[in-house]
Design a protein around this motif. Structure first.
Motif, PDB file in Angstrom:
ATOM      1  N   ALA A  69     -13.254 -25.926 -17.338  1.00  0.00           N
ATOM      2  CA  ALA A  69     -14.661 -26.276 -17.960  1.00  0.00           C
ATOM      3  C   ALA A  69     -14.869 -26.304 -19.353  1.00  0.00           C
ATOM      4  CB  ALA A  69     -15.600 -25.202 -17.324  1.00  0.00           C
ATOM      5  N   LEU A  70     -14.110 -25.308 -20.088  1.00  0.00           N
ATOM      6  CA  LEU A  70     -14.578 -25.162 -21.493  1.00  0.00           C
ATOM      7  C   LEU A  70     -13.614 -25.702 -22.438  1.00  0.00           C
ATOM      8  CD1 LEU A  70     -15.769 -21.318 -21.478  1.00  0.00           C
ATOM      9  CD2 LEU A  70     -17.003 -23.639 -20.807  1.00  0.00           C
ATOM     10  N   GLY A  71     -12.551 -26.047 -22.095  1.00  0.00           N
ATOM     11  CA  GLY A  71     -11.331 -26.512 -22.949  1.00  0.00           C
ATOM     12  C   GLY A  71     -10.464 -25.566 -23.309  1.00  0.00           C
ATOM     13  N   GLY A  72      -9.313 -25.968 -23.018  1.00  0.00           N
ATOM     14  CA  GLY A  72      -8.136 -24.765 -23.162  1.00  0.00           C
ATOM     15  C   GLY A  72      -7.875 -24.323 -24.691  1.00  0.00           C
ATOM     16  N   GLU A  73      -8.559 -24.988 -25.568  1.00  0.00           N
ATOM     17  CA  GLU A  73      -8.583 -24.376 -26.856  1.00  0.00           C
ATOM     18  C   GLU A  73      -9.679 -23.305 -27.336  1.00  0.00           C
ATOM     19  OE1 GLU A  73      -5.732 -24.801 -28.978  1.00  0.00           O
ATOM     20  OE2 GLU A  73      -5.067 -25.964 -27.001  1.00  0.00           O
ATOM     21  N   ARG A  74     -10.550 -23.334 -26.346  1.00  0.00           N
ATOM     22  CA  ARG A  74     -11.898 -22.245 -26.690  1.00  0.00           C
ATOM     23  C   ARG A  74     -11.174 -20.761 -26.723  1.00  0.00           C
ATOM     24  NH1 ARG A  74     -17.348 -22.197 -24.978  1.00  0.00           N
ATOM     25  NH2 ARG A  74     -16.918 -24.484 -25.065  1.00  0.00           N
ATOM     26  N   PRO A  75     -11.387 -20.222 -27.928  1.00  0.00           N
ATOM     27  CA  PRO A  75     -10.998 -18.674 -28.054  1.00  0.00           C
ATOM     28  C   PRO A  75     -11.391 -17.881 -27.118  1.00  0.00           C
ATOM     29  CG  PRO A  75     -11.913 -19.582 -30.188  1.00  0.00           C
ATOM     30  CD  PRO A  75     -12.133 -20.726 -29.172  1.00  0.00           C
ATOM     31  N   ALA A  76     -10.872 -16.809 -26.600  1.00  0.00           N
ATOM     32  CA  ALA A  76     -11.132 -15.822 -25.754  1.00  0.00           C
ATOM     33  C   ALA A  76     -10.371 -14.551 -25.880  1.00  0.00           C
ATOM     34  CB  ALA A  76     -11.080 -16.299 -24.165  1.00  0.00           C
ATOM     35  N   VAL A  77     -10.626 -13.627 -25.193  1.00  0.00           N
ATOM     36  CA  VAL A  77     -10.331 -12.154 -25.192  1.00  0.00           C
ATOM     37  C   VAL A  77     -10.167 -11.549 -24.012  1.00  0.00           C
ATOM     38  CG1 VAL A  77     -10.298  -9.848 -26.441  1.00  0.00           C
ATOM     39  CG2 VAL A  77     -10.730 -12.148 -27.649  1.00  0.00           C
ATOM     40  N   VAL A  78      -9.378 -10.978 -23.324  1.00  0.00           N
ATOM     41  CA  VAL A  78      -9.132 -10.087 -22.284  1.00  0.00           C
ATOM     42  C   VAL A  78      -9.141  -8.778 -22.634  1.00  0.00           C
ATOM     43  CG1 VAL A  78      -8.050  -9.580 -20.021  1.00  0.00           C
ATOM     44  CG2 VAL A  78      -8.254 -11.928 -20.789  1.00  0.00           C
ATOM     45  N   CYS A  79      -9.964  -7.761 -22.242  1.00  0.00           N
ATOM     46  CA  CYS A  79      -9.795  -6.529 -22.648  1.00  0.00           C
ATOM     47  C   CYS A  79      -9.527  -5.719 -21.172  1.00  0.00           C
ATOM     48  CB  CYS A  79     -11.155  -5.840 -23.015  1.00  0.00           C
ATOM     49  SG  CYS A  79     -11.954  -6.758 -24.821  1.00  0.00           S
TER      50      CYS A  79
ATOM     51  N   ARG B 186      -5.926 -11.421 -27.281  1.00  0.00           N
ATOM     52  CA  ARG B 186      -6.665 -12.363 -27.787  1.00  0.00           C
ATOM     53  C   ARG B 186      -5.752 -13.606 -27.921  1.00  0.00           C
ATOM     54  NH1 ARG B 186      -7.150  -7.597 -30.873  1.00  0.00           N
ATOM     55  NH2 ARG B 186      -9.289  -6.993 -31.042  1.00  0.00           N
ATOM     56  N   GLY B 187      -6.601 -14.978 -27.595  1.00  0.00           N
ATOM     57  CA  GLY B 187      -5.737 -16.073 -27.811  1.00  0.00           C
ATOM     58  C   GLY B 187      -6.626 -17.193 -27.250  1.00  0.00           C
ATOM     59  N   SER B 188      -6.304 -18.354 -27.133  1.00  0.00           N
ATOM     60  CA  SER B 188      -6.879 -19.519 -26.373  1.00  0.00           C
ATOM     61  C   SER B 188      -7.033 -19.138 -25.005  1.00  0.00           C
ATOM     62  CB  SER B 188      -6.480 -20.779 -26.727  1.00  0.00           C
ATOM     63  OG  SER B 188      -5.106 -21.120 -26.007  1.00  0.00           O
ATOM     64  N   LEU B 189      -7.880 -20.023 -24.411  1.00  0.00           N
ATOM     65  CA  LEU B 189      -8.089 -19.876 -22.729  1.00  0.00           C
ATOM     66  C   LEU B 189      -6.667 -20.349 -22.199  1.00  0.00           C
ATOM     67  CD1 LEU B 189     -11.790 -20.845 -22.021  1.00  0.00           C
ATOM     68  CD2 LEU B 189     -10.625 -18.800 -21.521  1.00  0.00           C
ATOM     69  N   ALA B 190      -5.876 -21.393 -22.810  1.00  0.00           N
ATOM     70  CA  ALA B 190      -4.713 -21.994 -22.339  1.00  0.00           C
ATOM     71  C   ALA B 190      -3.521 -20.875 -22.413  1.00  0.00           C
ATOM     72  CB  ALA B 190      -4.496 -23.112 -23.007  1.00  0.00           C
TER      73      ALA B 190
ATOM     74  N   GLY C  42     -13.999 -31.598 -28.669  1.00  0.00           N
ATOM     75  CA  GLY C  42     -14.323 -30.277 -28.294  1.00  0.00           C
ATOM     76  C   GLY C  42     -15.379 -29.891 -27.073  1.00  0.00           C
ATOM     77  N   VAL C  43     -15.139 -30.651 -26.038  1.00  0.00           N
ATOM     78  CA  VAL C  43     -15.878 -30.257 -24.881  1.00  0.00           C
ATOM     79  C   VAL C  43     -15.161 -29.964 -23.630  1.00  0.00           C
ATOM     80  CG1 VAL C  43     -17.752 -31.592 -25.777  1.00  0.00           C
ATOM     81  CG2 VAL C  43     -16.435 -32.637 -24.200  1.00  0.00           C
ATOM     82  N   GLY C  44     -15.633 -29.432 -22.764  1.00  0.00           N
ATOM     83  CA  GLY C  44     -14.882 -29.043 -21.732  1.00  0.00           C
ATOM     84  C   GLY C  44     -14.421 -30.201 -20.626  1.00  0.00           C
ATOM     85  N   LYS C  45     -13.494 -30.372 -20.049  1.00  0.00           N
ATOM     86  CA  LYS C  45     -13.073 -31.458 -19.372  1.00  0.00           C
ATOM     87  C   LYS C  45     -14.225 -32.030 -18.295  1.00  0.00           C
ATOM     88  CE  LYS C  45      -9.072 -29.717 -18.566  1.00  0.00           C
ATOM     89  NZ  LYS C  45      -7.707 -29.550 -17.907  1.00  0.00           N
TER      90      LYS C  45
END
Length: 292
Positions: free
Chosen positions: A190-200, A212-216, A275-278
């Motif tokens: 939905a947001l694009g695999g390159e979107r930065p994200a963090v799992v805590c 930390r990393g991209s969603l992909a 730069g948008v979601g699929k």
């Protein structure tokens, strides 16, 4: 604006509903106020009574009040009983397994009922996985939104994420270990695999881990075994000079298809380029087809 009415001289003084923030991990993180309330409050509504007694033992205190179970399965049925306790002058302390009551945990229904009955409601400051996760994430913290747990059903989850594709605030989610892989995959879609994200994972606990990393990249991480309590922080969409034109997006997909690409790959590449979601590009293609 409503205010709790002041009790008359003849009326019994009502008890207070107290929401207590429990430690996320180490018992030693509990405040002195939390320990004092746990030891001295007349009625304690606990999400897990066994965990509550274990926490009290770790804090070296004895629970003198009555302990009642108060979890998702019995919350609605338990509310009238707790309201009656408050009206009879007994203080009621609400404690969940970790963090603040009402935040994706039992408590909201009781708070709403107490307010409706004109009963006093207060809180003991305590930890929250939401603010803790966003603080350590390294993502923008000036504006953020909390989305709680994503819907369990795939269709509902994907519809919600499609709505969030244009969200520019940092987003915070809770998720369970057995659903994190699919949720990350849907987020990347939905947001694009390159979107930065963090799992805590396991915040403030012995085996705390911040990935930390991209969603992909996080999708690949989640392909292995995942355990523990999870809080997910996802960057908002970066503001662009202009919103992409759906007709232009659909035209780019069409041009790639004419060059020999299959539609799925074309949509993915156009989404990454814009730069948008699929999902945004897919909806533009469907709209263009519908409009001829």
């Amino acid at each position: 604006m409503t205010r709790s009415p002041a009790p008359s001289a003849a009326a019994p003084q009502p008890g207070r509903l107290v929401l207590a923030g429990a430690p996320l991990g180490r018992a030693s993180d509990a405040s002195a106020g939390f320990a004092s309330a746990l030891a001295g409050t007349a009625v304690i509504a606990a999400e897990d009574t066994r965990r509550l007694h274990r926490l009290a033992a770790d804090l070296g205190i004895a629970v003198s009040g009555r302990v009642l179970s108060f979890f998702e399965g019995n919350e609605q049925a338990r509310v009238p009983q707790l309201i009656a306790e408050l009206q009879a002058g007994q203080d009621v302390l609400v404690v969940t397994d970790a963090g603040m009551p009402s935040v994706s945990d039992p408590g909201y229904r009781l708070v709403a009922a107490a307010i409706a009955a004109g009963l006093p409601v207060t809180a003991l400051p305590g930890p929250s996985a939401v603010t803790t996760a966003i603080a350590v994430s390294g993502l923008p913290v000036d504006r953020f939104c909390f989305e709680g747990f994503l819907p369990r059903k795939g269709g509902e989850r994907r519809r919600l994420l499609a709505e969030l594709a244009a969200e520019r605030r940092t987003m915070v989610f809770f998720e369970s270990p057995h659903r994190i892989a699919q949720s990350l995959a849907d987020l990347a879609e939905a947001l694009g695999g390159e979107r930065p994200a963090v799992v805590c994972r396991e915040l403030t606990k012995t085996y705390e881990e911040v990935i930390r990393g991209s969603l992909a990249e996080l999708c690949r991480w989640a392909a292995g075994e995942v355990r523990g309590e999870l809080t997910l922080v996802v960057a908002g969409r970066v503001a662009a000079a202009a919103e992409p034109d759906p007709a232009e997006l659909a035209g780019q997909v069409r041009a790639r298809e004419l060059a020999g690409q299959d539609r799925k790959q074309a949509i993915a590449e156009v989404a990454a380029s814009a730069g948008v979601g699929k999902r945004v590009v897919f909806d533009a293609v469907v709209s263009a087809k519908r409009d001829g």
